[in-house]
Write an enzyme that holds these catalytic residues in place. Structure first.
Site, PDB file in Angstrom:
ATOM      1  N   SER A 240       0.830  -1.192   0.000  1.00  0.00           N
ATOM      2  CA  SER A 240       0.000   0.000   0.000  1.00  0.00           C
ATOM      3  C   SER A 240       0.873   1.255   0.000  1.00  0.00           C
ATOM      4  CB  SER A 240      -0.928  -0.005   1.219  1.00  0.00           C
ATOM      5  OG  SER A 240      -1.854   1.052   1.147  1.00  0.00           O
ATOM      6  N   HIS A 241       0.242   2.423   0.106  1.00  0.00           N
ATOM      7  CA  HIS A 241       0.953   3.699   0.077  1.00  0.00           C
ATOM      8  C   HIS A 241       0.400   4.601   1.165  1.00  0.00           C
ATOM      9  CE1 HIS A 241       2.647   7.489  -1.310  1.00  0.00           C
ATOM     10  NE2 HIS A 241       3.350   6.829  -2.230  1.00  0.00           N
ATOM     11  N   THR A 242       1.286   5.265   1.870  1.00  0.00           N
ATOM     12  CA  THR A 242       0.854   6.079   3.002  1.00  0.00           C
ATOM     13  C   THR A 242      -0.003   7.272   2.601  1.00  0.00           C
ATOM     14  OG1 THR A 242       1.663   7.321   4.925  1.00  0.00           O
ATOM     15  CG2 THR A 242       2.985   7.462   2.934  1.00  0.00           C
ATOM     16  N   ARG A 295      -9.612   4.617   3.956  1.00  0.00           N
ATOM     17  CA  ARG A 295      -8.850   3.610   3.215  1.00  0.00           C
ATOM     18  C   ARG A 295      -9.481   2.220   3.321  1.00  0.00           C
ATOM     19  NH1 ARG A 295      -3.684   3.601   1.504  1.00  0.00           N
ATOM     20  NH2 ARG A 295      -3.114   5.372   2.831  1.00  0.00           N
TER      21      ARG A 295
END
Length: 406
Positions: A240-242, A295
């Protein structure tokens, strides 16, 4: 009317290999230095790899995965000449010094201080050979409190903080390839090329120090700035990506697929492809800021929709729509990847155990294909190297009998 520049680019005229005529002597082992010199060999340089009599580069014994040869060694040492010599013998050191006197580049990655004790330090070598380019590679640098520490790739990844941002929220991990070694090897490669270009202009060589620690720290610039100026440690996010959502792997009917939507227009396109267009402008999800806040909901919605497709089917639909996506392949998937096959990237590389497959170097010169020379056996070129230095057959035989070369 076309310009002269356009006319010249219409027909490629080969100028030969970029580093043809350059001689490199490398006292190297493991990964970082051999990676740099393998690329130099690919670019046309003559690379003489100095190895220990008997065992050679210890990477030769990492495994026997490639017809009995070590995978690391086959990957990193094609196109080189192997000169096996005992550096503890005065005659061995003399031979290496003579070899370096005729070289353009000397690269080494022994423990700090080792080459100086052998009389192969940069100051000694360049005193009578100022045009020589000397590259010293190390784990932590030539000074500082960690100068003499062991510096395996995993240890450097840990010390620099790379492991702290790699993995899942529950577990820190090292990268699956020797990232710190590779980083240092690539900086050594580029610094050598720059030094040779400067020497062409000025006639003066260089002494260059490259450490795995410094190279890895440079690659961590983005998360370092977040820490320095926001006091924020980048969390481990797995795939994933912050700062972006949706950006992760999602289930399909036969596997998984990666999707990375980096703007709101892409989100609307994705929702159309997945058959849920009503969510494209839903205020709860319409902006990336709101999607990141929600998210878990976004990932659940996307994951539920992706399950209706196979990985290949969805990959094609997303590609046609311009949505960034990729199939989650394993290494067999890379070996069989159509992008390599259709672009004719595979070649045959010779080894002492027979031919093996190899991928063309990533530097693609349109006027000449870079060579992929053979992986040398230990000491395979010792006789040739010594003959080039002017030794007779009798002298070479004497050195062999004494165990000074092999």
């Amino acid at each position: 009317m076309t310009s002269d520049r356009t006319d010249r680019t219409e027909v490629e005229v080969s100028a030969g290999l970029p580093l043809e005529g350059i001689t490199v002597v490398s006292l190297e082992q493991a990964v970082a230095a051999p990676l740099a010199t393998r690329h130099l060999a690919d670019l046309g340089a003559r690379v003489v790899k100095v190895e220990r009599v008997g065992d050679g580069d210890f990477a030769r014994a990492y495994d026997g995965a490639v017809h009995g040869l070590a995978a690391h060694f086959v990957w990193l040492n094609r196109g080189k000449e192997s000169f096996a010599v005992d550096l503890k013998a005065p005659e061995g050191i003399d031979a290496v010094k003579a070899l370096i006197r005729g070289a353009d580049v000397f690269l080494q990655n022994l423990a700090p201080g080792a080459v100086e004790r052998l009389g192969l330090g940069a100051d000694d070598l360049r005193a009578d050979h100022p045009e020589l380019v000397v590259v010293n590679m190390s784990g932590y640098g030539t000074d500082g409190p960690m100068r003499d520490r062991k510096a395996y790739d995993m240890l450097v990844q840990s010390e620099t903080g790379l492991c702290s941002i790699t993995g899942t929220p529950e577990t820190a991990v090292k990268t699956g390839i020797p990232t710190s070694d590779i980083a240092a090897g690539m900086y050594a490669l580029t610094s050598i090329q720059a030094a040779l270009l400067r020497r062409h202009r000025t006639g003066v060589g260089a002494t260059i120090d490259v450490s795995m620690f410094d190279a890895t720290a440079e690659w961590l610039g983005y998360p370092m700035y977040l820490q320095m100026y926001q006091g924020r440690q980048v969390p481990r996010m797995g795939l994933s990506h912050t700062s972006i959502a949706p950006y992760d792997k999602y289930p399909t009917s036969d596997g998984e697929i990666l999707i990375g939507v980096q703007n709101d227009r892409g989100w609307r396109t994705l929702t159309d492809v997945l058959g849920m267009p009503e969510l494209g402008d839903d205020p709860r999800y319409a902006t990336n800021l709101e999607r990141v806040r929600r998210r878990e909901d976004v990932d659940a919605l996307v994951g539920q929709a992706t399950k209706q497709f196979t990985s290949a089917e969805l990959d094609g639909k997303l590609a046609d729509a311009g949505v960034p996506a990729a199939q989650l392949r394993d290494l067999r998937g890379l070996i069989e990847h159509p992008q390599l096959a259709t672009r004719d990237r595979w070649r045959e590389v010779q080894t002492e155990a027979g031919p093996v497959r190899g991928i063309l170097p990533p530097m693609n010169f349109r006027d000449v294909e870079l060579p992929m020379g053979a992986v040398p056996g230990l000491g395979q070129h010792t006789d040739t190297v010594l003959a080039d230095l002017g030794l007779t057959d009798e002298q070479i035989a004497g050195l062999k009998k004494a165990g000074i070369v092999g």
